[in-house]
Enzyme design. Structure first.
Site, PDB file in Angstrom:
ATOM      1  N   ASN A 187       0.879  -1.169   0.000  1.00 54.33           N
ATOM      2  CA  ASN A 187       0.000   0.000   0.000  1.00 54.33           C
ATOM      3  C   ASN A 187       0.918   1.220   0.000  1.00 54.33           C
ATOM      4  O   ASN A 187       1.434   1.615   1.038  1.00 54.33           O
ATOM      5  CB  ASN A 187      -0.895  -0.047   1.241  1.00 54.33           C
ATOM      6  CG  ASN A 187      -1.895   1.091   1.264  1.00 54.33           C
ATOM      7  OD1 ASN A 187      -1.856   1.983   0.419  1.00 54.33           O
ATOM      8  ND2 ASN A 187      -2.786   1.062   2.236  1.00 54.33           N
ATOM      9  N   GLY A 223     -11.439   7.535   8.453  1.00 50.53           N
ATOM     10  CA  GLY A 223     -12.333   7.735   7.310  1.00 50.53           C
ATOM     11  C   GLY A 223     -13.482   6.759   7.475  1.00 50.53           C
ATOM     12  O   GLY A 223     -13.262   5.647   7.951  1.00 50.53           O
ATOM     13  N   GLY A 261     -15.724   0.933  14.317  1.00 49.50           N
ATOM     14  CA  GLY A 261     -16.723  -0.126  14.143  1.00 49.50           C
ATOM     15  C   GLY A 261     -16.362  -1.391  14.912  1.00 49.50           C
ATOM     16  O   GLY A 261     -17.225  -2.062  15.472  1.00 49.50           O
ATOM     17  N   HIS A 274     -13.026   2.713   0.106  1.00 50.98           N
ATOM     18  CA  HIS A 274     -12.974   1.614   1.086  1.00 50.98           C
ATOM     19  C   HIS A 274     -13.518   0.340   0.451  1.00 50.98           C
ATOM     20  O   HIS A 274     -13.994  -0.565   1.143  1.00 50.98           O
ATOM     21  CB  HIS A 274     -13.843   1.898   2.342  1.00 50.98           C
ATOM     22  CG  HIS A 274     -13.331   3.009   3.210  1.00 50.98           C
ATOM     23  ND1 HIS A 274     -14.174   3.883   3.851  1.00 50.98           N
ATOM     24  CD2 HIS A 274     -12.076   3.375   3.549  1.00 50.98           C
ATOM     25  CE1 HIS A 274     -13.465   4.750   4.555  1.00 50.98           C
ATOM     26  NE2 HIS A 274     -12.184   4.457   4.383  1.00 50.98           N
ATOM     27  N   ARG A 296      -2.470  -2.013  -3.549  1.00 55.57           N
ATOM     28  CA  ARG A 296      -3.688  -1.241  -3.364  1.00 55.57           C
ATOM     29  C   ARG A 296      -3.596  -0.021  -4.274  1.00 55.57           C
ATOM     30  O   ARG A 296      -2.614   0.719  -4.225  1.00 55.57           O
ATOM     31  CB  ARG A 296      -3.796  -0.802  -1.912  1.00 55.57           C
ATOM     32  CG  ARG A 296      -5.033  -0.010  -1.673  1.00 55.57           C
ATOM     33  CD  ARG A 296      -5.122   0.443  -0.253  1.00 55.57           C
ATOM     34  NE  ARG A 296      -6.426   1.057  -0.050  1.00 55.57           N
ATOM     35  CZ  ARG A 296      -6.748   1.735   1.026  1.00 55.57           C
ATOM     36  NH1 ARG A 296      -5.898   1.879   2.003  1.00 55.57           N
ATOM     37  NH2 ARG A 296      -7.942   2.271   1.131  1.00 55.57           N
ATOM     38  N   HIS A 354     -18.194   0.850   7.682  1.00 56.89           N
ATOM     39  CA  HIS A 354     -16.741   0.928   7.856  1.00 56.89           C
ATOM     40  C   HIS A 354     -16.482   2.253   8.568  1.00 56.89           C
ATOM     41  O   HIS A 354     -16.520   3.324   7.953  1.00 56.89           O
ATOM     42  CB  HIS A 354     -16.056   0.876   6.484  1.00 56.89           C
ATOM     43  CG  HIS A 354     -14.562   1.037   6.544  1.00 56.89           C
ATOM     44  ND1 HIS A 354     -13.694   0.032   6.217  1.00 56.89           N
ATOM     45  CD2 HIS A 354     -13.794   2.094   6.908  1.00 56.89           C
ATOM     46  CE1 HIS A 354     -12.445   0.451   6.383  1.00 56.89           C
ATOM     47  NE2 HIS A 354     -12.496   1.715   6.787  1.00 56.89           N
ATOM     48  N   GLY A 359     -11.586   0.765  12.751  1.00 51.60           N
ATOM     49  CA  GLY A 359     -11.220   1.190  14.106  1.00 51.60           C
ATOM     50  C   GLY A 359     -12.383   1.385  15.066  1.00 51.60           C
ATOM     51  O   GLY A 359     -12.452   0.738  16.113  1.00 51.60           O
ATOM     52  N   GLU A 409      -8.133  -5.698   4.659  1.00 52.32           N
ATOM     53  CA  GLU A 409      -7.964  -5.289   3.253  1.00 52.32           C
ATOM     54  C   GLU A 409      -6.774  -5.997   2.618  1.00 52.32           C
ATOM     55  O   GLU A 409      -6.814  -6.381   1.453  1.00 52.32           O
ATOM     56  CB  GLU A 409      -7.801  -3.770   3.174  1.00 52.32           C
ATOM     57  CG  GLU A 409      -9.064  -3.039   3.569  1.00 52.32           C
ATOM     58  CD  GLU A 409      -8.858  -1.555   3.778  1.00 52.32           C
ATOM     59  OE1 GLU A 409      -9.041  -0.811   2.824  1.00 52.32           O
ATOM     60  OE2 GLU A 409      -8.513  -1.159   4.899  1.00 52.32           O
ATOM     61  N   ARG A 427     -12.965  14.958   8.018  1.00 52.43           N
ATOM     62  CA  ARG A 427     -13.678  15.328   6.781  1.00 52.43           C
ATOM     63  C   ARG A 427     -15.139  15.633   7.073  1.00 52.43           C
ATOM     64  O   ARG A 427     -15.771  14.958   7.884  1.00 52.43           O
ATOM     65  CB  ARG A 427     -13.617  14.186   5.757  1.00 52.43           C
ATOM     66  CG  ARG A 427     -12.235  13.961   5.199  1.00 52.43           C
ATOM     67  CD  ARG A 427     -12.225  12.810   4.219  1.00 52.43           C
ATOM     68  NE  ARG A 427     -11.038  12.005   4.418  1.00 52.43           N
ATOM     69  CZ  ARG A 427     -10.942  10.711   4.161  1.00 52.43           C
ATOM     70  NH1 ARG A 427     -11.980  10.045   3.656  1.00 52.43           N
ATOM     71  NH2 ARG A 427      -9.829  10.066   4.388  1.00 52.43           N
TER      72      ARG A 427
HETATM   73  P1  AMP Z   1      -8.998   3.332  11.467  1.00 50.08           P
HETATM   74  O1  AMP Z   1      -9.004   4.531  10.560  1.00 50.08           O
HETATM   75  O2  AMP Z   1      -9.853   2.204  10.970  1.00 50.08           O
HETATM   76  O3  AMP Z   1      -7.633   2.904  11.902  1.00 50.08           O
HETATM   77  O4  AMP Z   1      -9.732   3.819  12.819  1.00 50.08           O
HETATM   78  C1  AMP Z   1      -9.202   4.816  13.642  1.00 50.08           C
HETATM   79  C2  AMP Z   1     -10.256   5.252  14.646  1.00 50.08           C
HETATM   80  O5  AMP Z   1     -10.642   4.115  15.427  1.00 50.08           O
HETATM   81  C3  AMP Z   1      -9.769   6.311  15.615  1.00 50.08           C
HETATM   82  O6  AMP Z   1     -10.702   7.378  15.693  1.00 50.08           O
HETATM   83  C4  AMP Z   1      -9.736   5.574  16.935  1.00 50.08           C
HETATM   84  O7  AMP Z   1     -10.080   6.428  17.974  1.00 50.08           O
HETATM   85  C5  AMP Z   1     -10.803   4.535  16.774  1.00 50.08           C
HETATM   86  N1  AMP Z   1     -10.585   3.486  17.758  1.00 50.08           N
HETATM   87  C6  AMP Z   1      -9.573   2.612  17.825  1.00 50.08           C
HETATM   88  N2  AMP Z   1      -9.682   1.878  18.945  1.00 50.08           N
HETATM   89  C7  AMP Z   1     -10.789   2.320  19.588  1.00 50.08           C
HETATM   90  C8  AMP Z   1     -11.445   1.998  20.811  1.00 50.08           C
HETATM   91  N3  AMP Z   1     -10.939   1.044  21.603  1.00 50.08           N
HETATM   92  N4  AMP Z   1     -12.580   2.665  21.157  1.00 50.08           N
HETATM   93  C9  AMP Z   1     -13.087   3.628  20.352  1.00 50.08           C
HETATM   94  N5  AMP Z   1     -12.511   3.988  19.210  1.00 50.08           N
HETATM   95  C10 AMP Z   1     -11.381   3.359  18.826  1.00 50.08           C
END
Ligand code: AMP
Length: 393
Positions: free
Chosen positions: A4, A207, A328, A177, A88, A203, A326, A379, A236
């Site tokens: 990536n 983002g 979700g 995504h 990717r 998702h 993250g 992914e 965003r």
């Molecule tokens: P990603 O872009 O998929 O890596 O997701 C990042 C987001 O997931 C960030 O806003 C983090 O705060 C959130 N995140 C990661 N772990 C947790 C958690 N244990 N509780 C709430 N949000 C989380």
């Protein structure tokens, strides 16, 4: 090998497709500036982290290959064990409805999409070129973030602006995504085990996007021509009245680029709360009584809930709602707050089961007629599966 490539970074994973196990992963940073490599073998060997000069992506790939095969940090004996590389690629325009083996036509099409993905596509192509140079003869596969959205019908993808912008400039909704939505919705279909499975996948990360799909084929998805459309995100804005742009630009004298920078980098839950873009920080601040942090969380949940409702309408119902990425995967409070009020659709979440983080789990209550699941996305594995399928065809 899954790559990536960003403009100054390159993430990688080496996956053994015999059993889909991760052999090593890592990150090259500050390419073109100075360079830093973090390499994490998964076989018990030590992590390697050091400054390594990366004038271009090619030196970065060479360093990765050296580490993957080295005595001290390696996970394979020789380069010959790396059978193919999956890349990717952000934007495939309307050309690519699925992944493809990289050839001259594919490279030309990725280039043609530079205007649609100006930050990502040139970097993605650089990653491909670097691998071609460092691993001659090894097949390269491009996996597009946009290909999932290519099954949308015209009423879902067309914007209500003069049609010539679609015809002349390819301005339409594409969705992003896609690799994640494809991975999770395929798994959801497997779980449901019946034909005609209607999935709404949320998702939710830094983002965020929602997709509606039937039997893994995208019906609609919330991101558009760019990843700015749809839900409010970490930084965003997501959807807004386009006339707001003119209002703010006129009043504060911003150029279009400055305005877009505000919408991409300073908006979303960060913009509303003034606290930050990380949902953990927002939840902490809200618990301590910060009203704007609470408002940002409420706004986010409200918009996700509205997408779920509208996508159920688009598909004439829904069989399974999935949460990934993250927030979700790791945000029980956010999941519960999104599903609150969806009882009219037959959606009920079990409070106890929902306390899960990062693990595939059925979180639906016994009386829920719609299944609700947490399904961790992967992914890289999806890219590796596509790559294997194409090179063994
Ligand atoms: P990603 O872009 O998929 O890596 O997701 C990042 C987001 O997931 C960030 O806003 C983090 O705060 C959130 N995140 C990661 N772990 C947790 C958690 N244990 N509780 C709430 N949000 C989380």
């Amino acid at each position: 090998l899954v790559i990536n490539a960003g403009s100054s970074s390159l993430k990688y994973q080496l996956i053994d497709m015999e059993n889909e196990s991760l052999l090593a992963k890592g990150l090259c940073e500050r390419i073109g500036i100075d360079g830093r490599l973090t390499h994490k073998p998964q076989n018990g060997k030590p992590v390697y982290e050091a400054d390594v000069p990366f004038p271009t992506h090619k030196e970065a790939i060479e360093a990765v290959l050296e580490k993957l095969t080295s005595k001290e940090y390696g996970v394979v004996e020789t380069m010959a064990e790396i059978g193919a590389v999956g890349h990717r690629v952000l934007h495939g325009g309307i050309e690519f409805t699925e992944s493809c083996v990289v050839d001259d036509a594919c490279e030309a099409a990725i280039k043609k999409c530079f205007p649609l993905g100006p930050l990502h596509n040139p970097a993605n192509l650089m990653g491909i070129k670097a691998c071609q140079a460092a691993m001659p003869g090894v097949p390269q596969v491009a996996v597009f973030d946009t290909s999932f959205g290519m099954s949308m019908t015209p009423e879902a993808y067309i914007y209500a602006i003069p049609y010539e912008y679609y015809e002349n400039d390819s301005i339409r909704r594409y969705g992003f995504h896609g690799t994640s939505h494809r991975f999770v919705s395929a798994r959801a279909c497997e779980i449901m085990g019946k034909k005609g499975t209607r999935v709404i996948n949320c998702h939710l990360g830094n983002g965020s996007s929602v997709s509606a799909s039937i039997d893994g084929k995208c019906v609609d998805t919330s991101m558009g021509l760019t990843p700015l459309e749809g839900l409010p995100m970490g930084t965003r804005s997501g959807n807004l009245d386009p006339a707001i742009l003119q209002f703010i630009m006129n009043k504060y004298g911003y150029t279009a680029d400055e305005m877009l920078n505000i919408l991409n980098k300073k908006s979303g839950v960060l913009g509303i709360s003034g606290v930050g873009s990380d949902f953990r920080d927002l939840e902490k601040a809200a618990k301590e009584g910060n009203e704007r942090a609470q408002l940002a969380l409420d706004k986010f949940a409200y918009e996700v809930r509205k997408y779920i409702g509208s996508y159920a309408a688009a598909m004439g119902g829904v069989d399974i709602i999935t949460f990934t990425a993250g927030v979700g995967e790791n945000g029980p409070d956010m999941r519960e707050s999104i599903c609150e009020g969806l009882g009219f659709l037959g959606v009920h979440v079990d409070h106890e089961k929902n306390q899960v983080r990062g693990k595939e789990t059925d979180i639906s209550a016994a009386d829920s007629t719609v299944k609700v699941y947490v399904i961790p996305t992967n992914e890289e594995l999806m890219i590796a599966r596509d790559t294997l399928a194409l090179v063994t065809k």
